[in-house]
Enzyme design. Sequence first.
Site, PDB file in Angstrom:
ATOM      1  N   ASP A   1       0.827  -1.211   0.000  1.00 31.73           N
ATOM      2  CA  ASP A   1       0.000   0.000   0.000  1.00 31.73           C
ATOM      3  C   ASP A   1       0.862   1.263   0.000  1.00 31.73           C
ATOM      4  O   ASP A   1       2.070   1.210   0.238  1.00 31.73           O
ATOM      5  CB  ASP A   1      -0.894  -0.026   1.252  1.00 31.73           C
ATOM      6  CG  ASP A   1      -1.999   1.030   1.220  1.00 31.73           C
ATOM      7  OD1 ASP A   1      -2.296   1.562   0.134  1.00 31.73           O
ATOM      8  OD2 ASP A   1      -2.570   1.324   2.290  1.00 31.73           O
TER       9      ASP A   1
ATOM     10  N   GLU B   1       2.316   5.115  -4.211  1.00 32.96           N
ATOM     11  CA  GLU B   1       2.254   6.005  -5.389  1.00 32.96           C
ATOM     12  C   GLU B   1       3.537   6.825  -5.535  1.00 32.96           C
ATOM     13  O   GLU B   1       3.848   7.176  -6.671  1.00 32.96           O
ATOM     14  CB  GLU B   1       1.035   6.915  -5.268  1.00 32.96           C
ATOM     15  CG  GLU B   1      -0.279   6.172  -5.395  1.00 32.96           C
ATOM     16  CD  GLU B   1      -0.579   5.209  -4.245  1.00 32.96           C
ATOM     17  OE1 GLU B   1      -0.155   5.494  -3.111  1.00 32.96           O
ATOM     18  OE2 GLU B   1      -1.212   4.181  -4.486  1.00 32.96           O
TER      19      GLU B   1
ATOM     20  N   ASP C   1      -9.282   2.879  -2.705  1.00 31.43           N
ATOM     21  CA  ASP C   1     -10.327   3.314  -1.778  1.00 31.43           C
ATOM     22  C   ASP C   1     -11.613   3.755  -2.451  1.00 31.43           C
ATOM     23  O   ASP C   1     -11.936   4.942  -2.518  1.00 31.43           O
ATOM     24  CB  ASP C   1      -9.798   4.452  -0.903  1.00 31.43           C
ATOM     25  CG  ASP C   1      -8.587   4.015  -0.100  1.00 31.43           C
ATOM     26  OD1 ASP C   1      -8.336   2.788  -0.011  1.00 31.43           O
ATOM     27  OD2 ASP C   1      -7.881   4.885   0.430  1.00 31.43           O
TER      28      ASP C   1
HETATM   29  O1  MIG Z   1      -4.305   6.198   4.245  1.00 32.45           O
HETATM   30  O2  MIG Z   1      -3.876   1.061   5.710  1.00 32.45           O
HETATM   31  O3  MIG Z   1      -6.079   1.849   0.243  1.00 32.45           O
HETATM   32  O4  MIG Z   1      -7.015  -0.288   1.785  1.00 32.45           O
HETATM   33  O5  MIG Z   1      -7.093   0.074   4.561  1.00 32.45           O
HETATM   34  C1  MIG Z   1      -5.032   5.013   4.164  1.00 32.45           C
HETATM   35  C2  MIG Z   1      -5.078   1.756   5.779  1.00 32.45           C
HETATM   36  C3  MIG Z   1      -4.090   3.856   4.077  1.00 32.45           C
HETATM   37  C4  MIG Z   1      -5.211   2.892   2.194  1.00 32.45           C
HETATM   38  C5  MIG Z   1      -5.607   1.610   1.546  1.00 32.45           C
HETATM   39  C6  MIG Z   1      -6.649   0.926   2.387  1.00 32.45           C
HETATM   40  C7  MIG Z   1      -6.110   0.674   3.761  1.00 32.45           C
HETATM   41  C8  MIG Z   1      -5.667   1.999   4.390  1.00 32.45           C
HETATM   42  N1  MIG Z   1      -4.694   2.666   3.522  1.00 32.45           N
END
Ligand code: MIG
Length: 665
Positions: free
Chosen positions: A306, A309, A419
């Site tokens: 995660d 980007e 999201d």
């Molecule tokens: O700023 O880890 O897309 O699936 O639950 C949010 C917390 C960070 C974004 C991910 C989401 C995840 C969440 N993350």
Amino acid sequence: MIRKFMFGTPINTEAAAESEEAAVGSVPFVEIQEGGTKLFYEMDEADIIYGLGENIRGINKRGWIYESRCNDDPQHTEDIRALYGAHNFFVLDGKACFGVFLDYPGIVQFDMGYSHYDRIEITLEDANYVLYVITGENPADITKQFRKLIGRSYIPPRWAFGYGQSRWSYKTEEEVLQVLENHKRAGIPLDAVYLDIDYMEHYKDFTVDKEAFPDLKKLSGRLACEHVHLVPIIDAGVKVEPGYEVYEEGLENGYFCKNEDGSAYVGAAWPDRVHYPDVLNANARKWFGEKYQYLCDMGIEGFWNDMNEPSIFYSEDRLMEFFRELENYTKVRPDMGHVGELRGKLAALENNPEDYKKIWHDKDGKRLCHRQMHNLFGYNMTRAAGEAFERLYPDKRILLFSRSSYIGMHRYGGIWTGDNRSWWSHLLLNIKMMPSLNMCGFLFSGADIGGFGSDTTEDLLMRWLEFGIFTPLLRNHSAMYTRRQELYAFDRTEALAGILKLRYRLLPYLYSEFVKAAVNFEMYLAPLSFAYPKDSFASQVEDQLLVGESIMIAPVYEQNARGRYVYLPERMKLYVFQREQIARKTVLEAGHHYIEVSLEETAIFVRPGHLLPLCAGGLHTEELDWDKLQFLGMEDEEASYLLYNDDGYEKDYENPEHYTRLRKR
Ligand code: MIG
């Protein structure tokens, strides 16, 4: 035919697996201007644009402006231009038919008839790129050639096709066991429970919070006995904290992204101040990838990457600057203008394009600015893990998917679409996005089922599952503070579980179709026009899809609808399932129909000359009996089906022993 054209000195993205010779002569179809930074094409009235992977809007991308600029934006509304991935491949179909792949890791605007409905205008930030122009019989043929060029799509272990339950976050071992227990008690199929950022110690990658999860190895072992896998998240940012091993090692070896002066760049994410591993640097990539071993040693067989980007919540300079400006505000007479101004400034702290200009990479011995290759970061973070798994566990498939991506990453992992919200429109968006992702090689993909942000409703979750059971990644995930979204949190748990049971009954077919699609560079989820290219109505259908070779689906995506209109390009046999059982079947002629599909029902259309194998089902992928299959299809005709299966982990996909030609008895 694929023609490759080089402009300037392109950054080697390694998106293409095969290296084509650069062509001589001029670029066909597109007109190139402004030193190479602008590409044009004049469209015909009926031209259709397919592709662009992860983006909002339709299967036909015409009429909007899209931007390849990997971005952490949780507002997936109709008016945005960029999501988390950068997938610069599209096919134009109409008077002419050709595909374009712009292998360029910087920021690109795809104006697909936004400024002028009849004109494609592509704008790049500089003129260093590789352009592929692909011609062929039709979009399906062109896409297949493209997919061969970029190489075989990632194939996860078989259990990853089972149902995964996720939440931001299951915070303790007890909570995880409770989730498991609740699924067992309610008879809900389950193959994975996901761990979000709270399993870590202060959001530090490759650590486990010892208080919340005293023995993760034991926990994963206990789940494994029940055929359930634990899938932890890994974030891109490494916490700045003296004494923390990953931080110390990275700093010592110069493995973090840098400032212009060579010091480690500081950004911010969940752990607060972070450094970003320089995954564009081969040594750093190897180092970061091998860190996953820490969790693999605890029996972990799957990960989701995660914030890659990469997401920057704020940069220190910008925040300090903001604080200084705030002081000036104490001297003014306050008015509405100030509020607006402040809101804007606050929003601009996050993922600010200017910040990406301050980050430097060390790629192939050269120092390069992040901005020029922004779209490669998530790709290479996931590649780091994928390459490490290949070295450490050569005989085993490990589940891996990412939020950010670029074409090329599809060889190392899948993606989830980030999201989304618990909105009916996002169920439809999920339906429309899947074929575009498949075109770009991202076969193993799916959305947060039920919706990530906002409160879901039982009927939305049910309808979403009725589509989601056909997507390779089948995961229910929701955000903190939203309504609980586990299947047992609703009145009709049994019905919801029944839809998942249908997924498990379909798995021999879905798994087989998935692997064959990867191996043969085919689509797993395709627009109707890919199979019926001469049917001009089929190419306008945006809410029905083909799943593999045998079936078409027409999900219901509107609240309170008890059925829907469906277009059949040819005669098909409709099976309506009530939960996991066949409730009715009927042969429908080609053309337009209204079909009834009540809330607990799923419609599946079997194409003539094809078979849909169905097993008895089970509560875990491990439990399925692949030898006892039932066949659905037209009664009055000869048909056969090539079934693929393996042990769920091995990688010899071409082995003839994995293939069986099945016939109806
Ligand atoms: O700023 O880890 O897309 O699936 O639950 C949010 C917390 C960070 C974004 C991910 C989401 C995840 C969440 N993350």
